[in-house]
Scaffold this active site. Structure first.
Site, mmCIF file in Angstrom:
data_model
loop_
_atom_site.group_PDB
_atom_site.id
_atom_site.type_symbol
_atom_site.label_atom_id
_atom_site.label_comp_id
_atom_site.label_asym_id
_atom_site.label_seq_id
_atom_site.Cartn_x
_atom_site.Cartn_y
_atom_site.Cartn_z
ATOM 1 N N GLY A 18 -17.052 -9.602 -14.947
ATOM 2 C CA GLY A 18 -16.693 -10.665 -14.035
ATOM 3 C C GLY A 18 -16.592 -11.902 -13.996
ATOM 4 O O GLY A 18 -17.410 -12.639 -14.082
ATOM 5 N N ASN A 113 -3.004 -12.038 -9.970
ATOM 6 C CA ASN A 113 -3.437 -11.175 -11.088
ATOM 7 C C ASN A 113 -3.521 -11.757 -12.327
ATOM 8 O O ASN A 113 -2.696 -12.666 -12.505
ATOM 9 C CB ASN A 113 -3.095 -10.205 -10.868
ATOM 10 C CG ASN A 113 -3.292 -8.848 -11.862
ATOM 11 O OD1 ASN A 113 -4.922 -8.780 -11.844
ATOM 12 N ND2 ASN A 113 -3.372 -8.446 -13.053
ATOM 13 N N HIS A 115 -4.432 -11.443 -16.303
ATOM 14 C CA HIS A 115 -3.241 -10.433 -17.677
ATOM 15 C C HIS A 115 -4.176 -10.513 -19.052
ATOM 16 O O HIS A 115 -3.543 -11.806 -19.774
ATOM 17 C CB HIS A 115 -2.325 -9.289 -17.023
ATOM 18 C CG HIS A 115 -2.354 -8.187 -17.983
ATOM 19 N ND1 HIS A 115 -2.586 -6.842 -17.643
ATOM 20 C CD2 HIS A 115 -1.203 -8.415 -18.837
ATOM 21 C CE1 HIS A 115 -2.161 -6.454 -18.683
ATOM 22 N NE2 HIS A 115 -1.422 -6.990 -19.009
ATOM 23 N N ASP A 151 1.710 -5.443 -12.863
ATOM 24 C CA ASP A 151 1.632 -6.424 -14.342
ATOM 25 C C ASP A 151 3.318 -7.017 -14.070
ATOM 26 O O ASP A 151 3.495 -7.282 -15.284
ATOM 27 C CB ASP A 151 1.035 -5.940 -15.500
ATOM 28 C CG ASP A 151 -0.483 -5.427 -15.760
ATOM 29 O OD1 ASP A 151 -1.261 -5.751 -14.601
ATOM 30 O OD2 ASP A 151 -0.521 -4.465 -16.296
#
Ligand code: GAR
Length: 205
Positions: A18, A113, A115, A151
């Site tokens: 986190g 997201n 990555h 992704d």
């Protein structure tokens, strides 16, 4: 209406440490997120992200897949919970689970997201290790819209990180994290301000 914030409401999804969640929470505290984190969604009870959420006074919603009969039922419960918290936007931050159609359909173009590679290189769960093993000299961080393709959604922000000759997975990951913590809050702010998507290309305001 007086007294009601017009800020968008953000949910952050985590499965592990986190640290990106904390970077977002910190940016939020400093008024630099353009959104308010209203809930941290987690699929693992032992995730350190839960401790971080408690430290920031942000509710942690634990939804373990094994408590549900199917992936659809798990996702349905997540969407219900997001609606309960009146969530507008979602940031996946080390959420190591494929986000399926139910969630994507409930929040089209509203899920980011992060990555740890320069997409489209090194998709998947071991991007840092894969980049080292491939021998690239530059890798980096991408923030993109989540879509049905893992992704594979349109990129909103990217930044390069140099691979040094003596790098281990740990040392490279440390520098990648530093970049992630800087650009993820920026990407959330851009999404909150409004974006236009044309094909694969995102235009920010
Ligand atoms: C981050 O490095 C993120 O880019 C990566 O997981 C890490 C989570 O760290 N995500 C992926 O690999 C997704 N394919 P954190 O829990 O400390 O934020």
């Amino acid at each position: 209406m007086a007294g009601v914030s017009s800020q968008k409401r953000l949910a952050v999804f985590c499965s592990g440490s986190g640290s990106n969640f904390e970077a977002l929470a910190k940016a939020g505290r400093r008024g630099r997120l353009g959104t308010r984190i209203v809930v941290m969604v987690c699929d693992r009870p032992d995730a350190f992200a839960v401790v971080r959420a408690n430290r920031y006074g942000i509710p942690a919603a634990l939804l373990e897949p094994k408590a549900f009969g199917s992936r659809e039922a798990h996702e349905r419960a997540i969407v219900e919970m997001l609606k309960k918290f009146r969530v507008d936007l979602v940031a996946l931050a080390g959420y190591m689970r494929i986000v399926g159609a139910q969630i994507l359909r409930a929040y089209p173009g509203k899920i980011l997201n992060i990555h740890p590679s320069l997409l489209p290189s090194f998709k998947g769960a071991h991007a840092v290790r894969d980049a080292l093993e491939y021998g690239v000299k530059i890798t980096g961080v991408s923030v993109h819209l989540a879509t049905e393709e893992l992704d594979g959604g349109p990129v909103i922000l990217q930044e390069a990180v140099r691979v040094l000759p003596a790098d281990t997975e740990e040392s490279l990951l440390k520098r990648i994290h530093a970049v992630e913590h800087k650009i993820y809050p920026e990407a959330v702010r851009l999404l909150a301000r409004g974006i236009k998507v044309k094909g694969r290309v995102i235009k920010t305001k």
